[in-house]
Write a protein that holds these residues in place. Structure first.
Motif, PDB file in Angstrom:
ATOM      1  N   ASP A 328      26.261  -5.504  43.666  1.00  0.00           N
ATOM      2  CA  ASP A 328      26.478  -6.734  44.424  1.00  0.00           C
ATOM      3  C   ASP A 328      27.923  -6.995  44.826  1.00  0.00           C
ATOM      4  OD1 ASP A 328      27.317  -7.088  41.843  1.00  0.00           O
ATOM      5  OD2 ASP A 328      26.516  -9.110  41.618  1.00  0.00           O
ATOM      6  N   SER A 329      28.867  -6.123  44.430  1.00  0.00           N
ATOM      7  CA  SER A 329      30.263  -6.383  44.800  1.00  0.00           C
ATOM      8  C   SER A 329      31.104  -5.126  44.617  1.00  0.00           C
ATOM      9  CB  SER A 329      30.857  -7.516  43.946  1.00  0.00           C
ATOM     10  OG  SER A 329      31.226  -7.050  42.660  1.00  0.00           O
ATOM     11  N   ARG A 330      32.338  -5.179  45.139  1.00  0.00           N
ATOM     12  CA  ARG A 330      33.315  -4.102  44.971  1.00  0.00           C
ATOM     13  C   ARG A 330      34.443  -4.559  44.057  1.00  0.00           C
ATOM     14  NH1 ARG A 330      33.874  -2.111  51.347  1.00  0.00           N
ATOM     15  NH2 ARG A 330      31.655  -1.599  51.633  1.00  0.00           N
ATOM     16  N   ALA A 331      34.114  -5.439  43.117  1.00  0.00           N
ATOM     17  CA  ALA A 331      35.127  -6.017  42.238  1.00  0.00           C
ATOM     18  C   ALA A 331      35.481  -5.125  41.052  1.00  0.00           C
ATOM     19  CB  ALA A 331      34.656  -7.379  41.728  1.00  0.00           C
ATOM     20  N   VAL A 332      34.726  -4.053  40.830  1.00  0.00           N
ATOM     21  CA  VAL A 332      35.007  -3.107  39.747  1.00  0.00           C
ATOM     22  C   VAL A 332      35.019  -1.702  40.337  1.00  0.00           C
ATOM     23  CG1 VAL A 332      34.208  -2.133  37.564  1.00  0.00           C
ATOM     24  CG2 VAL A 332      33.946  -4.583  38.001  1.00  0.00           C
ATOM     25  N   LEU A 333      36.015  -0.909  39.928  1.00  0.00           N
ATOM     26  CA  LEU A 333      36.105   0.491  40.339  1.00  0.00           C
ATOM     27  C   LEU A 333      36.168   1.343  39.082  1.00  0.00           C
ATOM     28  CD1 LEU A 333      36.408   2.419  42.815  1.00  0.00           C
ATOM     29  CD2 LEU A 333      38.882   2.280  42.456  1.00  0.00           C
ATOM     30  N   ASP A 334      35.180   2.215  38.899  1.00  0.00           N
ATOM     31  CA  ASP A 334      35.093   3.063  37.714  1.00  0.00           C
ATOM     32  C   ASP A 334      35.391   4.514  38.039  1.00  0.00           C
ATOM     33  OD1 ASP A 334      34.448   1.041  35.971  1.00  0.00           O
ATOM     34  OD2 ASP A 334      32.305   1.509  35.852  1.00  0.00           O
ATOM     35  N   LEU A 335      35.769   5.264  37.008  1.00  0.00           N
ATOM     36  CA  LEU A 335      35.879   6.716  37.073  1.00  0.00           C
ATOM     37  C   LEU A 335      34.847   7.285  36.109  1.00  0.00           C
ATOM     38  CD1 LEU A 335      37.491   9.169  38.205  1.00  0.00           C
ATOM     39  CD2 LEU A 335      38.858   9.066  36.112  1.00  0.00           C
ATOM     40  N   SER A 336      33.929   8.116  36.613  1.00  0.00           N
ATOM     41  CA  SER A 336      32.863   8.693  35.801  1.00  0.00           C
ATOM     42  C   SER A 336      32.955  10.210  35.816  1.00  0.00           C
ATOM     43  CB  SER A 336      31.494   8.234  36.312  1.00  0.00           C
ATOM     44  OG  SER A 336      31.338   6.828  36.164  1.00  0.00           O
ATOM     45  N   VAL A 337      32.277  10.851  34.834  1.00  0.00           N
ATOM     46  CA  VAL A 337      32.329  12.298  34.682  1.00  0.00           C
ATOM     47  C   VAL A 337      30.908  12.844  34.614  1.00  0.00           C
ATOM     48  CG1 VAL A 337      32.448  12.184  32.162  1.00  0.00           C
ATOM     49  CG2 VAL A 337      33.369  14.185  33.357  1.00  0.00           C
TER      50      VAL A 337
END
Length: 393
Positions: A328-337
């Motif tokens: 629902d938003s672009r308020a969090v940016l994660d790095l995943s593996v």
């Protein structure tokens, strides 16, 4: 009193039908003529030297904001380009900036990270739509989404979304090439090569966003997408000198855009895609023959708020993904593996805030033994981070 038209004779009808069929044949012929058959099956190459030994434990070491050109309150859609180890610059960043997105003053900006000083240079504009339009012989209305690549001759190429009439969906891919191969960032300049010949309809509605996949022959595959009405991804092949060699559609689904390429081995690749449907999930397609044929896959299942992603394979079985995990938003940016590109585990959160905060359109690169990330911060500037393997000294 109006006069009625004479009835159309069978002969006249036949002549008109023949003319229509002739025009259609010419258009199809032009389309096929522009699509040059691709060379032999491409083979991708790993982007990280084998002696770099990256690990799945990455620690943030540095970060901040990349300098903006003066009097430019808006920025978006950055891309990172690593440079060779003997260059004074570790990597270049490109993005579009101006008073607002789609504004008439928007240009392509760039900054360089100096290896000796360990800091970003003052930003400067390297592509201006008015100057490019004069060189092309026709006007450009908007610029956006720069993607950078360095060819086998050491020249930097930029692929930029450029529009005439209409919005982004009517965009075309403008190919620009470095004017000379000099190493000085202050002298870096680009000249248009052409608008890529991707369709007979004035090449409209093809756009770029994600980084190319480098090939063993020195060429690359550039992920792109069609966006007028239906949305679907395409793969563009270029040779070692930056010459366009062909295009392949990557999915039959009509709601996927902004593909990001991941190699699993030399010829087994994945493309992860932004989903424009109501489901808002990450989508996937696969090729087993180096991009000559593609098939849709069961989806990885990660949430995606109809937003761009960035992915990078460092070595066999080690893939990284920068993405917005909330639907629902672009308020969090994660790095995943991931080890296979389909099952993902979060490594860390790169940025977060409350709605309507936005940390979006990431880019990933490996340079100087580190992972580099850039992304849009609130549509006002470009943020960056450098992450080192835990055992790096």
């Amino acid at each position: 009193m109006s006069e009625s038209l004479p009835p159309l004779s069978g002969r006249s009808f036949g002549m008109r039908l023949a003319c229509v069929l002739c025009v259609c044949a010419v258009l199809v012929g032009l389309d096929l003529w522009q699509r040059v058959p691709p060379p032999a099956r491409p083979r991708a190459v790993w982007p990280v030297p084998t002696d770099s030994m990256p690990t799945t434990t990455l620690i943030p070491r540095a970060g901040g904001q990349i300098p903006m050109p003066a009097n430019t309150p808006a920025a978006h859609a950055s891309t990172l380009l690593p440079l060779p180890a003997d260059n004074a610059v570790s990597l270049l960043a490109f993005w579009f900036a101006g008073s607002r997105e789609s504004g008439p003053d928007v240009q392509i900006a760039a900054s360089a990270f100096d290896r000796s000083r360990q800091q970003w240079s003052a930003a400067r504009f390297v592509v201006n739509r008015h100057e490019a339009g004069v060189q092309l012989g026709f006007g450009l209305r908007r610029l956006g989404n720069p993607v950078a690549w360095r060819d086998a001759d050491g020249r930097i190429h930029l692929f930029v979304v450029a529009t005439g009439l209409g919005g982004w969906a009517a965009g075309r891919i403008l190919h620009l090439r470095q004017v000379d191969g000099g190493p000085d960032f202050e002298q870096l300049a680009f000249a248009p090569v052409r608008v890529l010949p991707l369709s007979w309809a004035w090449n409209t509605s093809h756009l770029v966003r994600a980084m190319p996949l480098p090939l063993a022959d020195g060429g690359m595959v550039l992920p792109a997408y069609f966006e007028l009405g239906k949305k679907y991804p395409v793969a563009l092949r270029f040779d070692a000198h930056g010459e366009f060699r062909g295009m392949v559609r990557m999915s039959q689904r009509g709601y996927l855009l902004q593909p990001t390429l991941l190699m699993r081995n030399e010829t087994d690749w994945l493309a992860l895609l932004r989903d424009n449907s109501a489901e808002k999930k990450l989508r996937a397609v696969q090729t087993l023959d180096g991009g000559q044929h593609w098939q849709d896959l069961p989806d990885p299942g990660l949430h995606n708020p109809d937003a761009a992603i960035a992915a990078l394979t460092l070595e066999p079985g080690l893939m990284l993904l920068a993405h917005n995990p909330r639907p629902d938003s672009r308020a969090v940016l994660d790095l995943s593996v991931s080890s296979d590109g389909l099952q993902w585990r979060r490594l860390l959160t790169l940025a977060q805030g409350e709605r309507p905060s936005e940390y979006s359109y990431p880019s990933l690169a490996w340079a100087d033994g580190s992972l580099w990330v850039s992304y849009t911060d609130q549509r006002r500037t470009i943020a960056w981070q450098r992450l080192d393997p835990a055992d790096k000294r």
